[in-house]
Design a protein around this motif. Structure first.
Motif, PDB file in Angstrom:
ATOM      1  N   PRO A   1       0.858  -1.340  -0.015  1.00 58.28           N
ATOM      2  CA  PRO A   1      -0.122   0.049  -0.073  1.00 58.28           C
ATOM      3  C   PRO A   1       0.745   1.346  -0.022  1.00 58.28           C
ATOM      4  O   PRO A   1       0.380   2.325  -0.438  1.00 58.28           O
ATOM      5  N   GLY A   2       1.945   1.166   0.346  1.00 54.02           N
ATOM      6  CA  GLY A   2       2.901   2.428   0.577  1.00 54.02           C
ATOM      7  C   GLY A   2       3.362   3.032  -1.056  1.00 54.02           C
ATOM      8  O   GLY A   2       3.616   4.054  -1.121  1.00 54.02           O
ATOM      9  N   LEU A   3       3.135   1.998  -2.023  1.00 53.32           N
ATOM     10  CA  LEU A   3       3.525   2.444  -3.434  1.00 53.32           C
ATOM     11  C   LEU A   3       2.296   2.945  -4.250  1.00 53.32           C
ATOM     12  O   LEU A   3       2.511   3.516  -5.138  1.00 53.32           O
ATOM     13  N   ARG A   4       1.341   3.094  -3.640  1.00 55.41           N
ATOM     14  CA  ARG A   4       0.057   3.603  -4.078  1.00 55.41           C
ATOM     15  C   ARG A   4       0.064   5.067  -4.335  1.00 55.41           C
ATOM     16  O   ARG A   4      -0.368   5.357  -5.635  1.00 55.41           O
ATOM     17  N   SER A   5       0.839   5.716  -3.834  1.00 56.73           N
ATOM     18  CA  SER A   5       0.747   7.333  -4.248  1.00 56.73           C
ATOM     19  C   SER A   5       1.800   7.302  -5.399  1.00 56.73           C
ATOM     20  O   SER A   5       1.801   8.173  -6.124  1.00 56.73           O
ATOM     21  N   ALA A   6       2.941   6.491  -5.293  1.00 60.03           N
ATOM     22  CA  ALA A   6       3.787   6.731  -6.415  1.00 60.03           C
ATOM     23  C   ALA A   6       3.113   6.099  -7.835  1.00 60.03           C
ATOM     24  O   ALA A   6       3.467   6.769  -8.639  1.00 60.03           O
ATOM     25  N   LEU A   7       2.387   5.223  -7.574  1.00 56.94           N
ATOM     26  CA  LEU A   7       1.753   4.612  -8.871  1.00 56.94           C
ATOM     27  C   LEU A   7       0.571   5.451  -9.319  1.00 56.94           C
ATOM     28  O   LEU A   7       0.290   5.932 -10.346  1.00 56.94           O
ATOM     29  N   LYS A   8      -0.209   5.942  -8.422  1.00 54.87           N
ATOM     30  CA  LYS A   8      -1.221   7.121  -8.727  1.00 54.87           C
ATOM     31  C   LYS A   8      -0.833   8.420  -9.212  1.00 54.87           C
ATOM     32  O   LYS A   8      -1.344   9.072  -9.944  1.00 54.87           O
ATOM     33  N   SER A   9       0.404   8.801  -9.059  1.00 55.67           N
ATOM     34  CA  SER A   9       0.942  10.258  -9.542  1.00 55.67           C
ATOM     35  C   SER A   9       1.224  10.164 -10.830  1.00 55.67           C
ATOM     36  O   SER A   9       1.291  10.884 -11.547  1.00 55.67           O
ATOM     37  N   ILE A  10       1.454   8.976 -11.288  1.00 57.37           N
ATOM     38  CA  ILE A  10       1.835   8.644 -12.869  1.00 57.37           C
ATOM     39  C   ILE A  10       0.602   8.089 -13.417  1.00 57.37           C
ATOM     40  O   ILE A  10       0.616   7.750 -14.686  1.00 57.37           O
ATOM     41  N   GLN A  11      -0.421   8.069 -12.815  1.00 56.52           N
ATOM     42  CA  GLN A  11      -1.676   7.605 -13.163  1.00 56.52           C
ATOM     43  C   GLN A  11      -1.766   6.266 -13.746  1.00 56.52           C
ATOM     44  O   GLN A  11      -2.424   5.654 -14.930  1.00 56.52           O
ATOM     45  N   LEU A  12      -1.164   5.443 -13.241  1.00 51.11           N
ATOM     46  CA  LEU A  12      -1.005   3.889 -13.612  1.00 51.11           C
ATOM     47  C   LEU A  12      -2.191   3.184 -13.053  1.00 51.11           C
ATOM     48  O   LEU A  12      -2.530   2.076 -13.467  1.00 51.11           O
ATOM     49  N   LEU A  13      -2.882   3.817 -11.970  1.00 53.35           N
ATOM     50  CA  LEU A  13      -4.042   3.105 -11.414  1.00 53.35           C
ATOM     51  C   LEU A  13      -5.247   3.623 -11.985  1.00 53.35           C
ATOM     52  O   LEU A  13      -6.215   3.128 -11.634  1.00 53.35           O
ATOM     53  N   THR A  14      -5.203   4.523 -12.885  1.00 52.91           N
ATOM     54  CA  THR A  14      -6.529   5.157 -13.701  1.00 52.91           C
ATOM     55  C   THR A  14      -6.469   4.386 -15.005  1.00 52.91           C
ATOM     56  O   THR A  14      -5.642   4.084 -15.636  1.00 52.91           O
ATOM     57  N   ARG A  15      -7.845   3.751 -15.174  1.00 52.16           N
ATOM     58  CA  ARG A  15      -8.137   3.378 -16.202  1.00 52.16           C
ATOM     59  C   ARG A  15      -8.361   4.294 -17.523  1.00 52.16           C
ATOM     60  O   ARG A  15      -8.832   5.112 -17.373  1.00 52.16           O
ATOM     61  N   ASP A  16      -7.521   3.763 -18.465  1.00 51.02           N
ATOM     62  CA  ASP A  16      -7.432   4.651 -19.681  1.00 51.02           C
ATOM     63  C   ASP A  16      -8.875   4.462 -20.387  1.00 51.02           C
ATOM     64  O   ASP A  16      -9.020   3.366 -21.053  1.00 51.02           O
ATOM     65  N   SER A  17      -9.671   5.519 -20.536  1.00 54.61           N
ATOM     66  CA  SER A  17     -11.244   5.426 -21.015  1.00 54.61           C
ATOM     67  C   SER A  17     -11.119   5.534 -22.369  1.00 54.61           C
ATOM     68  O   SER A  17     -12.326   5.472 -22.895  1.00 54.61           O
ATOM     69  N   ARG A  18     -10.036   5.838 -23.044  1.00 51.47           N
ATOM     70  CA  ARG A  18     -10.204   5.898 -24.323  1.00 51.47           C
ATOM     71  C   ARG A  18     -10.514   4.913 -25.043  1.00 51.47           C
ATOM     72  O   ARG A  18      -9.782   3.774 -25.018  1.00 51.47           O
ATOM     73  N   VAL A  19     -11.757   4.712 -26.021  1.00 57.57           N
ATOM     74  CA  VAL A  19     -11.822   3.649 -26.749  1.00 57.57           C
ATOM     75  C   VAL A  19     -12.226   4.138 -28.270  1.00 57.57           C
ATOM     76  O   VAL A  19     -12.146   5.302 -28.584  1.00 57.57           O
ATOM     77  N   VAL A  20     -12.230   3.116 -29.166  1.00 58.79           N
ATOM     78  CA  VAL A  20     -12.729   3.553 -30.713  1.00 58.79           C
ATOM     79  C   VAL A  20     -14.037   4.073 -30.841  1.00 58.79           C
ATOM     80  O   VAL A  20     -15.053   3.648 -30.185  1.00 58.79           O
ATOM     81  N   GLU A  21     -13.997   5.335 -31.394  1.00 59.27           N
ATOM     82  CA  GLU A  21     -15.373   6.024 -31.737  1.00 59.27           C
ATOM     83  C   GLU A  21     -16.046   5.190 -32.813  1.00 59.27           C
ATOM     84  O   GLU A  21     -15.372   4.456 -33.900  1.00 59.27           O
ATOM     85  N   ARG A  22     -17.193   5.105 -32.600  1.00 60.58           N
ATOM     86  CA  ARG A  22     -18.247   4.515 -33.234  1.00 60.58           C
ATOM     87  C   ARG A  22     -18.539   5.192 -34.512  1.00 60.58           C
ATOM     88  O   ARG A  22     -18.510   6.155 -35.061  1.00 60.58           O
ATOM     89  N   LYS A  23     -18.761   4.370 -35.795  1.00 59.10           N
ATOM     90  CA  LYS A  23     -19.041   4.803 -37.122  1.00 59.10           C
ATOM     91  C   LYS A  23     -20.474   5.394 -37.077  1.00 59.10           C
ATOM     92  O   LYS A  23     -21.361   4.685 -36.609  1.00 59.10           O
ATOM     93  N   LYS A  24     -20.522   6.342 -37.639  1.00 54.79           N
ATOM     94  CA  LYS A  24     -22.025   7.133 -37.820  1.00 54.79           C
ATOM     95  C   LYS A  24     -22.764   6.885 -39.091  1.00 54.79           C
ATOM     96  O   LYS A  24     -21.901   6.583 -40.072  1.00 54.79           O
ATOM     97  N   TYR A  25     -23.777   6.644 -39.109  1.00 57.63           N
ATOM     98  CA  TYR A  25     -24.494   6.745 -40.365  1.00 57.63           C
ATOM     99  C   TYR A  25     -24.275   7.854 -41.406  1.00 57.63           C
ATOM    100  O   TYR A  25     -24.328   8.958 -41.021  1.00 57.63           O
ATOM    101  N   GLY A  26     -24.221   7.266 -42.568  1.00 60.72           N
ATOM    102  CA  GLY A  26     -23.876   8.387 -43.642  1.00 60.72           C
ATOM    103  C   GLY A  26     -22.270   8.677 -43.733  1.00 60.72           C
ATOM    104  O   GLY A  26     -22.206   9.408 -44.560  1.00 60.72           O
ATOM    105  N   LEU A  27     -21.544   8.153 -43.062  1.00 63.64           N
ATOM    106  CA  LEU A  27     -20.093   8.454 -43.255  1.00 63.64           C
ATOM    107  C   LEU A  27     -19.330   7.146 -43.464  1.00 63.64           C
ATOM    108  O   LEU A  27     -19.898   5.986 -43.313  1.00 63.64           O
TER     109      LEU A  27
END
Length: 143
Positions: free
Chosen positions: A105-131
């Motif tokens: 648990p002592g490593l939590r702050s070091a890992l959190k400061s570099i955002q390794l504990l945060t889920r990267d929420s970027r996903v592929v954007e969906r295709k739209k109708y007519g494009l």
């Protein structure tokens, strides 16, 4: 009633002494088990360097250990499914970070400061109708 800030969560391991973390990235989900050892990393029953052949992905997966100065101190066993290799490497990194924060648990702050504990929420954007794709339209023809 006093706030409970400052109380640290106790490390939880299973009967085999392993710490668990679930990592996600894009469409990939990784189940990661971490235990003290010699630094072996096994992904889907294969050696780590055989599964992720690109050096960029190797460095990405081992990043939590280098940030925490724990290279070669833990054995990692993980199963990962879904998505491509890049998403799977990100999912394994996220899972290792969560398991490492649970283990120490002592490593939590070091890992959190570099955002390794945060889920990267970027996903592929969906295709739209007519494009043609998510944003690419058909070529305009004047004549």
């Amino acid at each position: 009633m006093e706030p409970v800030s400052g109380i640290k969560k106790a490390a939880t391991s299973d009967s085999k002494g392993r710490f668990y973390g679930t990592g996600k990235r894009k469409e990939s989900i990784a189940r990661v088990w971490l235990k003290p050892g010699s630094g072996d990393v096994v992904v889907n029953g294969r050696k780590f360097f055989d599964y992720f052949k690109r050096s960029v992905l190797n460095a990405l997966v081992l990043q939590p250990f280098s940030v925490a100065n724990r290279i070669g101190q833990y054995d990692v066993f993980c199963t990962v499914c879904g998505g491509g290799l890049s998403g799977q490497a990100g999912a394994v990194r996220h899972g290792i970070s969560k398991a490492l924060a649970d283990c120490e648990p002592g490593l939590r702050s070091a890992l959190k400061s570099i955002q390794l504990l945060t889920r990267d929420s970027r996903v592929v954007e969906r295709k739209k109708y007519g494009l043609m794709k998510a944003r690419r339209s058909f070529q305009f023809s004047k004549r």
